[in-house]
Design a protein around this motif. Structure first.
Motif, PDB file in Angstrom:
ATOM      1  N   ASN A  30      -8.867   1.774  -7.296  1.00 48.68           N
ATOM      2  CA  ASN A  30      -9.032   0.317  -7.276  1.00 48.68           C
ATOM      3  C   ASN A  30      -8.087  -0.383  -6.304  1.00 48.68           C
ATOM      4  O   ASN A  30      -7.520  -1.423  -6.605  1.00 48.68           O
ATOM      5  N   GLY A  31      -7.909   0.221  -5.147  1.00 50.61           N
ATOM      6  CA  GLY A  31      -7.097  -0.396  -4.104  1.00 50.61           C
ATOM      7  C   GLY A  31      -5.626  -0.020  -4.144  1.00 50.61           C
ATOM      8  O   GLY A  31      -4.832  -0.578  -3.380  1.00 50.61           O
ATOM      9  N   ALA A  32      -5.240   0.907  -5.001  1.00 53.57           N
ATOM     10  CA  ALA A  32      -3.836   1.305  -5.070  1.00 53.57           C
ATOM     11  C   ALA A  32      -3.377   1.917  -3.745  1.00 53.57           C
ATOM     12  O   ALA A  32      -2.236   1.733  -3.330  1.00 53.57           O
ATOM     13  N   ILE A  33      -4.278   2.645  -3.093  1.00 55.72           N
ATOM     14  CA  ILE A  33      -4.005   3.195  -1.766  1.00 55.72           C
ATOM     15  C   ILE A  33      -5.166   2.803  -0.873  1.00 55.72           C
ATOM     16  O   ILE A  33      -6.329   3.030  -1.200  1.00 55.72           O
ATOM     17  N   LYS A  34      -4.830   2.197   0.284  1.00 55.84           N
ATOM     18  CA  LYS A  34      -5.841   1.769   1.254  1.00 55.84           C
ATOM     19  C   LYS A  34      -5.502   2.394   2.605  1.00 55.84           C
ATOM     20  O   LYS A  34      -4.346   2.393   3.019  1.00 55.84           O
ATOM     21  N   VAL A  35      -6.523   2.896   3.263  1.00 58.11           N
ATOM     22  CA  VAL A  35      -6.340   3.520   4.571  1.00 58.11           C
ATOM     23  C   VAL A  35      -7.309   2.864   5.553  1.00 58.11           C
ATOM     24  O   VAL A  35      -8.474   2.656   5.238  1.00 58.11           O
ATOM     25  N   THR A  36      -6.800   2.564   6.734  1.00 58.41           N
ATOM     26  CA  THR A  36      -7.597   1.982   7.806  1.00 58.41           C
ATOM     27  C   THR A  36      -7.548   2.925   8.998  1.00 58.41           C
ATOM     28  O   THR A  36      -6.504   3.516   9.284  1.00 58.41           O
ATOM     29  N   ALA A  37      -8.679   3.057   9.685  1.00 56.49           N
ATOM     30  CA  ALA A  37      -8.762   3.903  10.879  1.00 56.49           C
ATOM     31  C   ALA A  37      -9.707   3.263  11.874  1.00 56.49           C
ATOM     32  O   ALA A  37     -10.483   2.372  11.525  1.00 56.49           O
ATOM     33  N   THR A  38      -9.647   3.756  13.104  1.00 55.43           N
ATOM     34  CA  THR A  38     -10.660   3.365  14.085  1.00 55.43           C
ATOM     35  C   THR A  38     -11.855   4.283  13.918  1.00 55.43           C
ATOM     36  O   THR A  38     -11.755   5.338  13.289  1.00 55.43           O
ATOM     37  N   ALA A  39     -12.957   3.900  14.510  1.00 57.38           N
ATOM     38  CA  ALA A  39     -14.142   4.754  14.461  1.00 57.38           C
ATOM     39  C   ALA A  39     -13.944   6.013  15.305  1.00 57.38           C
ATOM     40  O   ALA A  39     -14.743   6.928  15.222  1.00 57.38           O
ATOM     41  N   ASN A  40     -12.864   6.070  16.071  1.00 63.89           N
ATOM     42  CA  ASN A  40     -12.505   7.279  16.812  1.00 63.89           C
ATOM     43  C   ASN A  40     -11.564   8.168  16.005  1.00 63.89           C
ATOM     44  O   ASN A  40     -10.934   9.069  16.543  1.00 63.89           O
ATOM     45  N   PRO A  50       2.886  -1.308  -4.331  1.00 63.04           N
ATOM     46  CA  PRO A  50       4.233  -1.014  -4.817  1.00 63.04           C
ATOM     47  C   PRO A  50       4.292  -0.699  -6.320  1.00 63.04           C
ATOM     48  O   PRO A  50       5.060   0.176  -6.744  1.00 63.04           O
ATOM     49  N   ASP A  51       3.504  -1.387  -7.128  1.00 68.59           N
ATOM     50  CA  ASP A  51       3.494  -1.123  -8.571  1.00 68.59           C
ATOM     51  C   ASP A  51       2.950   0.274  -8.853  1.00 68.59           C
ATOM     52  O   ASP A  51       3.487   1.003  -9.690  1.00 68.59           O
ATOM     53  N   PHE A  52       1.875   0.633  -8.152  1.00 72.01           N
ATOM     54  CA  PHE A  52       1.310   1.974  -8.315  1.00 72.01           C
ATOM     55  C   PHE A  52       2.316   3.026  -7.864  1.00 72.01           C
ATOM     56  O   PHE A  52       2.532   4.031  -8.532  1.00 72.01           O
ATOM     57  N   GLU A  60       0.363  13.033  -7.522  1.00 68.70           N
ATOM     58  CA  GLU A  60      -0.758  12.097  -7.653  1.00 68.70           C
ATOM     59  C   GLU A  60      -0.923  11.282  -6.373  1.00 68.70           C
ATOM     60  O   GLU A  60      -2.049  11.100  -5.880  1.00 68.70           O
ATOM     61  N   ILE A  61       0.176  10.804  -5.833  1.00 68.28           N
ATOM     62  CA  ILE A  61       0.114  10.020  -4.593  1.00 68.28           C
ATOM     63  C   ILE A  61      -0.445  10.879  -3.457  1.00 68.28           C
ATOM     64  O   ILE A  61      -1.310  10.431  -2.698  1.00 68.28           O
ATOM     65  N   GLN A  62       0.009  12.108  -3.354  1.00 67.87           N
ATOM     66  CA  GLN A  62      -0.474  12.989  -2.292  1.00 67.87           C
ATOM     67  C   GLN A  62      -1.969  13.246  -2.424  1.00 67.87           C
ATOM     68  O   GLN A  62      -2.703  13.194  -1.431  1.00 67.87           O
TER      69      GLN A  62
END
Length: 101
Positions: A30-40, A50-52, A60-62
């Motif tokens: 539910n958004g605890a970890i968010k990742v952004t990338a390019t289409a490349n 931070p709370d998570f 768990e984080i890994q």
């Protein structure tokens, strides 16, 4: 024929540049970890709530980070494939005469 091949190479370079400007996103828990990338497929941002982070253990984080990265890379692959398919279709239309079609 050489001109058409050069045009195809130029088109591929244009697509690569355009994919560098397209962002894809993925999140887990539910958004605890968010990742952004390019289409490349270049990771441009990783955000961990931070709370998570304070409550989760390292394993768990890994695991969740790996899942989020795999999701965003799959999205990038989908966008890239769609762009290349579209370009290939356009190029083959122009190259059809080369193969006697």
């Amino acid at each position: 024929m050489f001109d058409k091949l050069m045009a195809a190479q130029h088109k591929a370079e244009e697509i690569k540049k355009r994919l560098d400007t397209v962002s894809v996103f993925a999140e887990v828990e539910n958004g605890a970890i968010k990742v952004t990338a390019t289409a490349n497929k270049a990771i441009t941002d990783i955000a961990i709530d931070p709370d998570f982070y304070a409550q989760a253990d390292r394993e768990e984080i890994q695991e969740l980070l790996q899942t989020a990265i795999n999701k965003v890379l799959q999205q990038a692959e989908n966008v890239s494939a769609a762009e290349m398919q579209s370009a290939t279709k356009d190029m083959l239309g122009g190259l059809g005469g080369m193969f006697g079609a």
